[in-house]
Design an enzyme around this catalytic site. Structure first.
Site, short mmCIF file in Angstrom:
data_model
loop_
_atom_site.label_atom_id
_atom_site.label_comp_id
_atom_site.label_asym_id
_atom_site.label_seq_id
_atom_site.Cartn_x
_atom_site.Cartn_y
_atom_site.Cartn_z
N HIS A 143 0.87 -1.45 0.05
CA HIS A 143 0.05 0.07 -0.12
C HIS A 143 1.06 1.27 -0.10
O HIS A 143 2.09 1.31 0.60
CB HIS A 143 -0.77 -0.13 1.25
CG HIS A 143 -0.28 -0.23 2.38
ND1 HIS A 143 0.03 -1.46 2.81
CD2 HIS A 143 0.16 0.64 3.37
CE1 HIS A 143 0.73 -1.48 4.08
NE2 HIS A 143 0.74 -0.03 4.63
N HIS A 145 1.10 5.02 1.22
CA HIS A 145 0.26 6.29 2.13
C HIS A 145 0.24 7.56 1.43
O HIS A 145 1.23 7.98 0.76
CB HIS A 145 0.90 6.39 3.38
CG HIS A 145 1.07 5.11 4.40
ND1 HIS A 145 0.30 5.02 5.34
CD2 HIS A 145 1.76 4.12 4.25
CE1 HIS A 145 0.62 3.99 6.08
NE2 HIS A 145 1.41 3.21 5.34
#
Ligand code: 5GP
Length: 157
Positions: A143, A145
């Site tokens: 992922h 951020h």
């Protein structure tokens, strides 16, 4: 004289309030670090699969057939969004990237740009990818951020 005492009281109150926030921030940071250090790197399903499958709620800000972007549950900036591939395909973290992942990695970054624009982050933003225990990664589904909405500090801790 009285006003001097009043100012002293005011300074003390400000010092107490600031120390409260400093302690709160420090304990938040350390609990996030603890969560990351206790996470076991693995290719098993994660909480993000539940978010992708809408089994648990999240605040989605962008979605297409390959990518999902949603607000972090514990925001570290006024805008804190996670951008993930819907299919993990072994990408537990960036360190597991293979040549077949080049397209999705590019798509994640391009999505970050689109979402930053959508969120009005015209003065800038930061992309972070934590990897492994030293990088404080806590969820083993790659992922990005996306952080913004305030002046960010550098270097990071
Ligand atoms: P990492 O530490 O692995 O780089 O980042 C994982 C992020 O996922 C953390 O910032 C954490 O706050 C976020 N997170 C963990 N569980 C959930 C959840 O259930 N919902 C949302 N929206 N974010 C989560």
């Amino acid at each position: 004289m009285r006003s001097g005492t009043g100012n002293d009281d005011k300074s003390k109150r400000i010092a107490v309030i600031s120390s409260h926030f400093a302690t709160h921030k420090a304990s938040m940071a350390s609990s996030e670090k603890e969560a990351a250090l206790s996470a076991v790197p693995s290719d098993s399903p994660t909480i993000f699969d539940k978010i992708i499958n809408k089994e648990i709620p999240s605040k989605v800000v962008f979605e297409d057939d390959q990518v999902l972007a949603f607000r972090d549950i514990s925001p570290q900036a006024p805008t804190h969004i996670l951008i993930i591939p819907k299919v993990k395909d072994g990408l537990t973290g960036l360190s597991k990237a293979e040549e077949r992942h080049i397209d999705i990695l590019g798509r994640l970054l391009y999505t970050a740009k689109l979402v930053a624009k959508q969120e009005g982050l015209d003065d800038g933003f930061r992309i972070v990818i934590n990897d492994g225990p030293d990088g404080c990664q806590s969820v083993y589904h790659i992922h990005l951020h996306l952080l913004g909405g305030r002046q960010l500090n550098w270097p990071p801790g």
